[in-house]
Design a protein around this motif. Sequence first.
Motif, short mmCIF file in Angstrom:
data_model
loop_
_atom_site.label_atom_id
_atom_site.label_comp_id
_atom_site.label_asym_id
_atom_site.label_seq_id
_atom_site.Cartn_x
_atom_site.Cartn_y
_atom_site.Cartn_z
N ASN A 140 112.73 5.70 -72.75
CA ASN A 140 114.07 5.91 -72.22
C ASN A 140 114.44 7.38 -72.13
N GLY A 141 113.43 8.24 -72.02
CA GLY A 141 113.68 9.63 -71.68
C GLY A 141 113.57 10.66 -72.78
N LEU A 142 113.33 10.25 -74.02
CA LEU A 142 113.21 11.23 -75.10
C LEU A 142 111.79 11.77 -75.15
N THR A 143 111.62 12.88 -75.82
CA THR A 143 110.30 13.49 -75.97
C THR A 143 110.08 13.82 -77.43
N HIS A 144 108.81 13.80 -77.84
CA HIS A 144 108.46 14.07 -79.24
C HIS A 144 108.36 15.57 -79.45
N LEU A 145 109.00 16.06 -80.48
CA LEU A 145 108.95 17.47 -80.85
C LEU A 145 107.94 17.66 -81.98
N SER A 146 107.05 18.61 -81.81
CA SER A 146 106.10 18.96 -82.86
C SER A 146 106.01 20.47 -82.96
N CYS A 147 105.87 20.96 -84.16
CA CYS A 147 105.75 22.41 -84.37
C CYS A 147 104.48 22.76 -85.12
N ARG A 152 99.02 20.05 -81.57
CA ARG A 152 98.76 20.35 -80.16
C ARG A 152 97.25 20.30 -79.87
N ASP A 153 96.46 20.82 -80.79
CA ASP A 153 95.01 20.83 -80.61
C ASP A 153 94.41 19.43 -80.63
N SER A 154 95.05 18.49 -81.34
CA SER A 154 94.51 17.13 -81.45
C SER A 154 95.19 16.14 -80.51
N LEU A 155 95.95 16.63 -79.55
CA LEU A 155 96.62 15.76 -78.59
C LEU A 155 95.58 14.99 -77.78
N PRO A 156 95.64 13.66 -77.75
CA PRO A 156 94.66 12.88 -76.99
C PRO A 156 94.74 13.19 -75.49
N SER A 157 93.63 13.02 -74.80
CA SER A 157 93.59 13.30 -73.37
C SER A 157 94.56 12.38 -72.62
N GLY A 158 95.12 12.91 -71.55
CA GLY A 158 96.05 12.14 -70.73
C GLY A 158 97.51 12.32 -71.10
N THR A 160 100.79 14.84 -72.11
CA THR A 160 101.22 16.18 -71.73
C THR A 160 101.87 16.90 -72.91
N ALA A 161 101.82 18.22 -72.86
CA ALA A 161 102.49 19.06 -73.84
C ALA A 161 103.20 20.17 -73.08
N LYS A 162 104.45 20.40 -73.41
CA LYS A 162 105.23 21.48 -72.81
C LYS A 162 105.70 22.39 -73.92
N ASP A 163 105.72 23.69 -73.64
CA ASP A 163 106.19 24.65 -74.63
C ASP A 163 107.62 24.32 -75.04
N GLY A 164 107.88 24.45 -76.33
CA GLY A 164 109.22 24.24 -76.85
C GLY A 164 110.08 25.48 -76.64
N CYS A 169 106.55 25.60 -81.36
CA CYS A 169 106.88 24.20 -81.10
C CYS A 169 106.50 23.79 -79.69
N PHE A 170 106.28 22.49 -79.51
CA PHE A 170 106.05 21.94 -78.18
C PHE A 170 106.61 20.52 -78.14
N THR A 171 106.81 20.03 -76.94
CA THR A 171 107.24 18.64 -76.77
C THR A 171 106.13 17.91 -76.03
N THR A 172 106.05 16.61 -76.30
CA THR A 172 104.97 15.82 -75.72
C THR A 172 105.42 14.38 -75.49
N ASP A 173 104.69 13.71 -74.62
CA ASP A 173 104.93 12.29 -74.38
C ASP A 173 104.04 11.43 -75.29
N TYR A 174 103.39 12.05 -76.25
CA TYR A 174 102.56 11.33 -77.22
C TYR A 174 103.30 11.24 -78.55
N LEU A 175 103.35 10.05 -79.10
CA LEU A 175 103.98 9.85 -80.40
C LEU A 175 102.95 9.24 -81.34
N PRO A 176 102.45 10.03 -82.31
CA PRO A 176 101.44 9.49 -83.23
C PRO A 176 102.05 8.40 -84.12
N ASP A 177 101.17 7.55 -84.64
CA ASP A 177 101.62 6.48 -85.54
C ASP A 177 102.23 7.01 -86.79
#
Length: 177
Positions: A140-147, A152-158, A160-164, A169-177
């Motif tokens: 529903n439009g939110l993004t995951h924030l990670s610092c 960032r180095d372990s982000l799975p392929s496919g 995205t990561a955008k600079d925070g 920090c960066f934001t991504t459409d990946y949310l780890p368990d």
Amino acid sequence: MRLTKTLAAGAVALSALVTLTGCGGGAGNGGAGKGSSADSGLPKASTMAELQKFVVGTGAQCDEFGPSNELRMLEESRDPAWSIKERGVCNERLVLLLIDDMAKFQAAAAKAKTSVPRILIGQNFALTNLGGDGQLLMQNGLTHLSCGREDRDSLPSGFTAKDGLVKSCFTTDYLPD
């Protein structure tokens, strides 16, 4: 006659364009809707009531809402460095934070000495202690924030990561368990 029809068609097209550009959610609507590309497209909420309405609208559980002693982000909400304007909790688990200055919030998250929980962000709010609602909220439009650089180095392929808003920090459409 031909000129009249051309001018009329142009006027209709211009009118439709003006009407369409006036629609949408963004800073001007005061609601929790989607914004324009100028404001990053993330949802926004001006009040806790709007934020709760957004959360409920995603299908996430938030039928019991109010202040709470839930420990997640409690100390941070009292620290001015985090720029948290207001804090509330849904169902004694999902923490809702209205943020005055997202850059300050991200800088504080980057400097945190303790582990910062999974955080989803909108334009001016953050949610944490997500439980099973994390993916639903991201849809529903939110993004995951990670610092964390290692995140960032372990982000799975496919994904995205955008600079925070701050360097680490960066934001991504990946949310780890």
